[in-house]
Design a protein around this motif. Structure first.
Motif, PDB file in Angstrom:
ATOM      1  N   ALA A 205       4.734  19.524   2.699  1.00  0.00           N
ATOM      2  CA  ALA A 205       3.381  19.182   3.150  1.00  0.00           C
ATOM      3  C   ALA A 205       2.996  17.750   2.822  1.00  0.00           C
ATOM      4  N   HIS A 206       3.787  17.067   2.005  1.00  0.00           N
ATOM      5  CA  HIS A 206       3.436  15.724   1.546  1.00  0.00           C
ATOM      6  C   HIS A 206       4.198  14.622   2.277  1.00  0.00           C
ATOM      7  N   LEU A 207       4.752  14.921   3.439  1.00  0.00           N
ATOM      8  CA  LEU A 207       5.519  13.914   4.176  1.00  0.00           C
ATOM      9  C   LEU A 207       4.736  12.630   4.375  1.00  0.00           C
ATOM     10  N   LYS A 208       3.452  12.733   4.729  1.00  0.00           N
ATOM     11  CA  LYS A 208       2.663  11.538   5.050  1.00  0.00           C
ATOM     12  C   LYS A 208       2.463  10.631   3.841  1.00  0.00           C
ATOM     13  N   GLN A 209       2.783  11.112   2.625  1.00  0.00           N
ATOM     14  CA  GLN A 209       2.659  10.282   1.426  1.00  0.00           C
ATOM     15  C   GLN A 209       3.956   9.547   1.080  1.00  0.00           C
ATOM     16  N   ARG A 210       5.032   9.896   1.763  1.00  0.00           N
ATOM     17  CA  ARG A 210       6.284   9.140   1.604  1.00  0.00           C
ATOM     18  C   ARG A 210       6.172   7.882   2.468  1.00  0.00           C
ATOM     19  N   TRP A 211       6.814   6.796   2.060  1.00  0.00           N
ATOM     20  CA  TRP A 211       6.634   5.538   2.789  1.00  0.00           C
ATOM     21  C   TRP A 211       7.039   5.645   4.248  1.00  0.00           C
ATOM     22  N   HIS A 212       8.063   6.426   4.554  1.00  0.00           N
ATOM     23  CA  HIS A 212       8.484   6.539   5.952  1.00  0.00           C
ATOM     24  C   HIS A 212       7.572   7.458   6.754  1.00  0.00           C
ATOM     25  N   GLY A 213       6.670   8.195   6.085  1.00  0.00           N
ATOM     26  CA  GLY A 213       5.702   9.009   6.783  1.00  0.00           C
ATOM     27  C   GLY A 213       4.307   8.411   6.779  1.00  0.00           C
ATOM     28  N   HIS A 214       4.183   7.232   6.193  1.00  0.00           N
ATOM     29  CA  HIS A 214       2.890   6.566   6.028  1.00  0.00           C
ATOM     30  C   HIS A 214       2.655   5.588   7.183  1.00  0.00           C
ATOM     31  N   PRO A 215       1.390   5.387   7.586  1.00  0.00           N
ATOM     32  CA  PRO A 215       1.108   4.441   8.667  1.00  0.00           C
ATOM     33  C   PRO A 215       1.531   3.000   8.383  1.00  0.00           C
ATOM     34  N   VAL A 216       1.780   2.660   7.119  1.00  0.00           N
ATOM     35  CA  VAL A 216       2.156   1.284   6.786  1.00  0.00           C
ATOM     36  C   VAL A 216       3.631   0.999   7.054  1.00  0.00           C
ATOM     37  N   LEU A 217       4.415   2.007   7.420  1.00  0.00           N
ATOM     38  CA  LEU A 217       5.856   1.794   7.607  1.00  0.00           C
ATOM     39  C   LEU A 217       6.186   0.613   8.514  1.00  0.00           C
ATOM     40  N   PRO A 218       5.556   0.456   9.696  1.00  0.00           N
ATOM     41  CA  PRO A 218       5.912  -0.696  10.533  1.00  0.00           C
ATOM     42  C   PRO A 218       5.703  -2.037   9.822  1.00  0.00           C
ATOM     43  N   VAL A 219       4.710  -2.119   8.949  1.00  0.00           N
ATOM     44  CA  VAL A 219       4.466  -3.364   8.205  1.00  0.00           C
ATOM     45  C   VAL A 219       5.616  -3.628   7.232  1.00  0.00           C
ATOM     46  N   ILE A 220       6.036  -2.598   6.518  1.00  0.00           N
ATOM     47  CA  ILE A 220       7.154  -2.747   5.573  1.00  0.00           C
ATOM     48  C   ILE A 220       8.371  -3.315   6.290  1.00  0.00           C
ATOM     49  N   LEU A 221       8.691  -2.734   7.430  1.00  0.00           N
ATOM     50  CA  LEU A 221       9.893  -3.146   8.161  1.00  0.00           C
ATOM     51  C   LEU A 221       9.706  -4.478   8.866  1.00  0.00           C
ATOM     52  N   ALA A 222       8.476  -4.777   9.295  1.00  0.00           N
ATOM     53  CA  ALA A 222       8.206  -6.029  10.008  1.00  0.00           C
ATOM     54  C   ALA A 222       8.386  -7.250   9.117  1.00  0.00           C
ATOM     55  N   LEU A 223       8.195  -7.087   7.812  1.00  0.00           N
ATOM     56  CA  LEU A 223       8.352  -8.223   6.896  1.00  0.00           C
ATOM     57  C   LEU A 223       9.769  -8.777   6.932  1.00  0.00           C
ATOM     58  N   GLY A 224      10.734  -7.915   7.200  1.00  0.00           N
ATOM     59  CA  GLY A 224      12.116  -8.365   7.323  1.00  0.00           C
ATOM     60  C   GLY A 224      12.789  -8.595   5.991  1.00  0.00           C
ATOM     61  N   GLY A 225      13.957  -9.220   6.044  1.00  0.00           N
ATOM     62  CA  GLY A 225      14.742  -9.483   4.841  1.00  0.00           C
ATOM     63  C   GLY A 225      15.727  -8.362   4.551  1.00  0.00           C
ATOM     64  N   ARG A 226      16.385  -8.480   3.417  1.00  0.00           N
ATOM     65  CA  ARG A 226      17.357  -7.464   2.995  1.00  0.00           C
ATOM     66  C   ARG A 226      16.598  -6.374   2.241  1.00  0.00           C
ATOM     67  N   LEU A 227      16.339  -5.279   2.919  1.00  0.00           N
ATOM     68  CA  LEU A 227      15.566  -4.186   2.347  1.00  0.00           C
ATOM     69  C   LEU A 227      16.499  -3.226   1.618  1.00  0.00           C
ATOM     70  N   GLU A 228      16.173  -2.926   0.359  1.00  0.00           N
ATOM     71  CA  GLU A 228      16.978  -1.980  -0.411  1.00  0.00           C
ATOM     72  C   GLU A 228      16.085  -0.899  -0.991  1.00  0.00           C
ATOM     73  N   LEU A 229      16.411   0.341  -0.664  1.00  0.00           N
ATOM     74  CA  LEU A 229      15.714   1.521  -1.166  1.00  0.00           C
ATOM     75  C   LEU A 229      16.666   2.297  -2.062  1.00  0.00           C
ATOM     76  N   ARG A 230      16.187   2.684  -3.241  1.00  0.00           N
ATOM     77  CA  ARG A 230      16.975   3.541  -4.135  1.00  0.00           C
ATOM     78  C   ARG A 230      16.150   4.756  -4.514  1.00  0.00           C
ATOM     79  N   SER A 231      16.823   5.907  -4.633  1.00  0.00           N
ATOM     80  CA  SER A 231      16.123   7.141  -4.968  1.00  0.00           C
ATOM     81  C   SER A 231      17.105   8.115  -5.614  1.00  0.00           C
ATOM     82  N   ASN A 232      16.551   9.075  -6.353  1.00  0.00           N
ATOM     83  CA  ASN A 232      17.365  10.174  -6.865  1.00  0.00           C
ATOM     84  C   ASN A 232      17.280  11.387  -5.952  1.00  0.00           C
TER      85      ASN A 232
END
Length: 235
Positions: free
Chosen positions: A140-167
């Protein structure tokens, strides 16, 4: 040395079925949330610091930097870059972990607003880190993950070498799905074993607890056109 950290508990059996729908919504409907005043002020201070040498040095963004250990280490590793670590918690940022290097800055700000202001200002980070974000493992909390949040296009639009780490492998797989949907860039989801130095306290805790770590790395162009109505809407 061992550490104890509970493994991710989720009611999902695979990537969330609504990832694509949430991403499409973010691509069609711009984020209208007013920018918090304290973040506007924090961003202006960060911009003055970043532009003090005319923007000659490449920028690294450490998004959700927590206590700032990762910001310190990135500044040491990339000593010819400027590193800005952003976190919303004054308490975390105030904890004593040694001096912050002259090429690093810790900023208390709302990350969603900070990203939007950075894009509107034309920032183009060379590297962009999302290290061990809270995975919000309930379906039920998908929209709180960054890829489910409305800000996702902004994160990706900034560009550069994006690195995500998670367990949490599913988090990274969902992010990879969203990344490809927005940019057409296919990024591998790969297991990750830290070296002798842990980049964050969470990385240390999870690894010493015997949990698997995962990461995604993608080289992205600066693409403000990904944001509905353009980044100028936030200023």
């Amino acid at each position: 040395m061992h550490a104890t950290s509970r493994a991710i508990a989720t009611n999902q059996l695979g990537p969330h079925k609504d990832v694509a729908r949430r991403v499409e919504r973010a691509l069609v409907h711009p984020l209208r949330k007013p920018v918090a005043e304290h973040t506007c002020e924090a961003f202006e201070r960060a911009r003055a610091w970043y532009e003090r040498d005319g923007g000659r040095r490449p920028l690294i963004l450490d998004a959700g930097c927590g206590v700032g250990l990762s910001t310190r280490q990135l500044a040491e590793c990339f000593d010819d870059h400027l590193v800005i670590g952003v976190d919303r918690s004054a308490d975390r940022l105030s904890r004593e972990h040694g001096e912050v290097g002259g090429n690093a800055l810790l900023v208390r700000a709302d990350l969603v607003d900070f990203w939007r202001l950075a894009l509107a200002a034309g920032w183009q980070p060379a590297r962009h880190y999302l290290l061990y974000p809270n995975p919000y493992p309930k379906s039920a909390h998908l929209k709180q993950r960054w890829h489910g949040h409305p800000v996702l296009p902004v994160i990706l639009a900034l560009g550069g070498r994006l690195e995500l780490r998670s367990n949490w492998q599913l988090y990274v797989e969902e992010f990879a799905q969203a990344l490809k949907q927005v940019t057409t860039v296919a990024a591998a989801v790969e297991p990750f074993v830290p070296g002798e130095r842990y980049l964050t306290p969470f990385e240390r805790k999870y690894h010493l607890s015997g949990q698997s770590l995962w990461r995604l790395v993608a080289d992205l162009p600066h693409a403000p056109q990904l944001v509905p109505d353009g980044p100028e809407e936030v200023v």
